[in-house]
Design a protein around this motif. Structure first.
Motif, PDB file in Angstrom:
ATOM      1  N   PHE A 282     -22.555  46.954   6.042  1.00 30.32           N
ATOM      2  CA  PHE A 282     -22.712  46.151   7.250  1.00 30.32           C
ATOM      3  C   PHE A 282     -23.576  46.839   8.299  1.00 30.32           C
ATOM      4  O   PHE A 282     -23.357  48.009   8.636  1.00 30.32           O
ATOM      5  CB  PHE A 282     -21.342  45.848   7.878  1.00 30.32           C
ATOM      6  N   PHE A 283     -24.525  46.080   8.830  1.00 33.95           N
ATOM      7  CA  PHE A 283     -25.248  46.445  10.035  1.00 33.95           C
ATOM      8  C   PHE A 283     -24.588  45.660  11.174  1.00 33.95           C
ATOM      9  O   PHE A 283     -24.773  44.439  11.267  1.00 33.95           O
ATOM     10  CB  PHE A 283     -26.722  46.065   9.932  1.00 33.95           C
ATOM     11  N   PRO A 284     -23.821  46.310  12.039  1.00 35.27           N
ATOM     12  CA  PRO A 284     -23.050  45.588  13.065  1.00 35.27           C
ATOM     13  C   PRO A 284     -23.904  45.231  14.280  1.00 35.27           C
ATOM     14  O   PRO A 284     -23.680  45.731  15.389  1.00 35.27           O
ATOM     15  CB  PRO A 284     -21.940  46.575  13.413  1.00 35.27           C
ATOM     16  N   LEU A 285     -24.870  44.343  14.073  1.00 38.21           N
ATOM     17  CA  LEU A 285     -25.828  44.035  15.130  1.00 38.21           C
ATOM     18  C   LEU A 285     -25.185  43.286  16.284  1.00 38.21           C
ATOM     19  O   LEU A 285     -25.718  43.286  17.393  1.00 38.21           O
ATOM     20  CB  LEU A 285     -26.997  43.229  14.543  1.00 38.21           C
ATOM     21  N   GLY A 286     -24.056  42.649  16.041  1.00 45.98           N
ATOM     22  CA  GLY A 286     -23.329  41.979  17.104  1.00 45.98           C
ATOM     23  C   GLY A 286     -22.148  42.779  17.598  1.00 45.98           C
ATOM     24  O   GLY A 286     -21.290  42.251  18.319  1.00 45.98           O
ATOM     25  N   GLY A 287     -22.085  44.049  17.206  1.00 46.25           N
ATOM     26  CA  GLY A 287     -20.984  44.919  17.613  1.00 46.25           C
ATOM     27  C   GLY A 287     -20.098  45.299  16.443  1.00 46.25           C
ATOM     28  O   GLY A 287     -19.910  44.522  15.503  1.00 46.25           O
ATOM     29  N   ILE A 288     -19.570  46.516  16.491  1.00 47.16           N
ATOM     30  CA  ILE A 288     -18.741  47.031  15.405  1.00 47.16           C
ATOM     31  C   ILE A 288     -17.478  46.193  15.240  1.00 47.16           C
ATOM     32  O   ILE A 288     -17.055  45.883  14.118  1.00 47.16           O
ATOM     33  CB  ILE A 288     -18.391  48.506  15.670  1.00 47.16           C
ATOM     34  N   LYS A 289     -16.882  45.791  16.353  1.00 43.94           N
ATOM     35  CA  LYS A 289     -15.639  45.020  16.271  1.00 43.94           C
ATOM     36  C   LYS A 289     -15.861  43.682  15.593  1.00 43.94           C
ATOM     37  O   LYS A 289     -15.012  43.213  14.837  1.00 43.94           O
ATOM     38  CB  LYS A 289     -15.047  44.839  17.667  1.00 43.94           C
ATOM     39  N   ALA A 290     -16.997  43.040  15.845  1.00 43.50           N
ATOM     40  CA  ALA A 290     -17.281  41.748  15.227  1.00 43.50           C
ATOM     41  C   ALA A 290     -17.428  41.882  13.718  1.00 43.50           C
ATOM     42  O   ALA A 290     -16.891  41.071  12.955  1.00 43.50           O
ATOM     43  CB  ALA A 290     -18.547  41.148  15.834  1.00 43.50           C
ATOM     44  N   SER A 291     -18.146  42.905  13.259  1.00 38.81           N
ATOM     45  CA  SER A 291     -18.316  43.102  11.818  1.00 38.81           C
ATOM     46  C   SER A 291     -17.010  43.484  11.146  1.00 38.81           C
ATOM     47  O   SER A 291     -16.666  42.974  10.077  1.00 38.81           O
ATOM     48  CB  SER A 291     -19.368  44.187  11.554  1.00 38.81           C
ATOM     49  N   ALA A 292     -16.264  44.384  11.779  1.00 41.21           N
ATOM     50  CA  ALA A 292     -14.977  44.785  11.215  1.00 41.21           C
ATOM     51  C   ALA A 292     -14.018  43.603  11.159  1.00 41.21           C
ATOM     52  O   ALA A 292     -13.281  43.425  10.187  1.00 41.21           O
ATOM     53  CB  ALA A 292     -14.377  45.925  12.035  1.00 41.21           C
ATOM     54  N   GLY A 293     -14.042  42.770  12.208  1.00 37.55           N
ATOM     55  CA  GLY A 293     -13.179  41.595  12.225  1.00 37.55           C
ATOM     56  C   GLY A 293     -13.517  40.624  11.108  1.00 37.55           C
ATOM     57  O   GLY A 293     -12.627  40.060  10.463  1.00 37.55           O
ATOM     58  N   TRP A 294     -14.806  40.418  10.862  1.00 39.57           N
ATOM     59  CA  TRP A 294     -15.219  39.529   9.772  1.00 39.57           C
ATOM     60  C   TRP A 294     -14.762  40.094   8.431  1.00 39.57           C
ATOM     61  O   TRP A 294     -14.276  39.360   7.560  1.00 39.57           O
ATOM     62  CB  TRP A 294     -16.735  39.351   9.787  1.00 39.57           C
ATOM     63  N   ALA A 295     -14.908  41.401   8.244  1.00 43.03           N
ATOM     64  CA  ALA A 295     -14.483  42.024   6.994  1.00 43.03           C
ATOM     65  C   ALA A 295     -12.974  41.901   6.800  1.00 43.03           C
ATOM     66  O   ALA A 295     -12.495  41.643   5.685  1.00 43.03           O
ATOM     67  CB  ALA A 295     -14.903  43.490   6.967  1.00 43.03           C
ATOM     68  N   ILE A 296     -12.217  42.084   7.872  1.00 40.84           N
ATOM     69  CA  ILE A 296     -10.761  41.943   7.780  1.00 40.84           C
ATOM     70  C   ILE A 296     -10.401  40.516   7.371  1.00 40.84           C
ATOM     71  O   ILE A 296      -9.557  40.285   6.501  1.00 40.84           O
ATOM     72  CB  ILE A 296     -10.101  42.302   9.126  1.00 40.84           C
ATOM     73  N   GLU A 297     -11.065  39.548   7.969  1.00 41.22           N
ATOM     74  CA  GLU A 297     -10.756  38.141   7.714  1.00 41.22           C
ATOM     75  C   GLU A 297     -11.050  37.740   6.279  1.00 41.22           C
ATOM     76  O   GLU A 297     -10.337  36.917   5.691  1.00 41.22           O
ATOM     77  CB  GLU A 297     -11.551  37.256   8.667  1.00 41.22           C
ATOM     78  N   HIS A 298     -12.102  38.327   5.681  1.00 42.00           N
ATOM     79  CA  HIS A 298     -12.529  37.904   4.354  1.00 42.00           C
ATOM     80  C   HIS A 298     -12.213  38.903   3.251  1.00 42.00           C
ATOM     81  O   HIS A 298     -12.383  38.586   2.079  1.00 42.00           O
ATOM     82  CB  HIS A 298     -14.039  37.652   4.364  1.00 42.00           C
ATOM     83  N   GLY A 299     -11.748  40.095   3.612  1.00 39.58           N
ATOM     84  CA  GLY A 299     -11.600  41.151   2.615  1.00 39.58           C
ATOM     85  C   GLY A 299     -10.215  41.345   2.048  1.00 39.58           C
ATOM     86  O   GLY A 299     -10.020  42.210   1.196  1.00 39.58           O
TER      87      GLY A 299
END
Length: 316
Positions: A282-299
């Motif tokens: 992941f390149f967290p271009l919208g912020g680390i929390k946003a990318s981590a949150g997406w990964a949590i939701e789908h992972g």
């Protein structure tokens, strides 16, 4: 309490999580910079234990800041992979010093080697092959070395768009992996269209480059932010995915999320077990929390943050 509710909502394990996507997201990695890492109070609130965290070294960032970030991430329980951009490293002595600092002060034993985002070298090195050829990483006992990949080409290396130099470099790195005991993989630039990425990965394998591919993915972000970064980073034809989205006024104000891109790659991998794209980066271009949150939701369970069991226990 809000953080706990977020975890409960997003760390799904039931029908809402695609098994194919969950499988592809296992062992995902993410990229930070010292200044973005400073905004995160504790990575254990966001990332699974043992997640590989790349630290991007932007030209002008002091090595002291890079090493301090690496040490902090190691102390929080993460595998740290700092960038070594060849073109901003003055000479072999500087390279040796950086390796020693990372290893001695932060316990680092892996690195991403790349040319770097500057047009003219600051010193003796022009590309990652020259870094590998020094033998310094092997001497220091670095166990894992990743190199850069460009599914849509790299105009800095191949101005004519033929990708001849990029392809030759990857074949050289494949040979290096076979004549050494380094664990190697290709970490790519982010893209937005799955079909060309799949074709590129399959073409690499047909050319004899069998290194595992960790595909670059742009995390959730505002559309305008992604377009700006994509142009700056030289993203190629898949930029049209964002441009098409920008023309749809119903989607213009909504953040981009990589659902379709990841789902298509995951489905291809499920249908082709020997597919050489093995991980997501992941390149967290919208912020680390946003990318981590997406990964949590789908992972699913594998994406639950390291601190989550503690919070769940406190809530019972």
């Amino acid at each position: 309490m809000a953080l706990l509710n977020f975890r409960r909502k997003t760390a799904q394990t039931g029908p809402g999580v695609s098994a194919q996507v969950e499988a592809l997201l296992q062992g995902y990695s993410i990229e930070v910079m010292p200044r973005t890492a400073e905004k995160v109070a504790d990575f254990r609130d966001l990332l699974p234990a043992g997640t590989r965290v790349y630290i991007a070294h932007i030209d002008g960032t002091p090595i002291e800041d890079m090493v301090a970030t690496a040490r902090r991430l190691r102390e929080e329980g993460y595998r740290v992979m700092p960038h070594f951009p060849a073109r901003i490293i003055a000479d072999k002595a500087t390279l040796a010093d950086w390796i020693a600092r990372y290893q001695g002060e932060a316990g680092v034993d892996q690195a991403l080697l790349l040319a770097g985002g500057v047009a003219q070298p600051h010193g003796d090195f022009d590309n990652s092959m020259q870094l590998l050829d020094t033998g310094l990483f092997d001497k220091a006992g670095f166990r894992r070395l990743h190199v850069a990949g460009h599914p849509e080409g790299n105009r800095d290396i191949d101005p004519d768009g033929t990708d001849a130099n990029v392809s030759a470099a990857l074949r050289w790195k494949q040979d290096f992996s076979e004549r050494t005991d380094a664990q190697m993989a290709i970490a790519t630039q982010f893209c937005f269209e799955a079909k060309p990425v799949i074709a590129w990965a399959e073409a690499l394998r047909e050319a004899g480059v069998t290194l595992p591919i960790h595909i670059g993915v742009a995390g959730p972000a505002k559309l305008q932010t992604l377009i700006r970064f994509a142009i700056a980073c030289g993203v190629g034809p898949s930029l049209k995915v964002l441009q098409k989205r920008a023309m749809d006024v119903t989607k213009l104000v909504l953040p981009y999320e990589p659902d379709d891109f990841i789902a298509e790659l995951a489905a291809h991998r499920a249908a082709h077990p020997d597919f050489n794209i093995t991980n997501v980066h992941f390149f967290p271009l919208g912020g680390i929390k946003a990318s981590a949150g997406w990964a949590i939701e789908h992972g699913g369970r594998s994406a639950i943050p390291a601190a989550a069991p503690q919070f769940q226990k406190e809530a019972t």
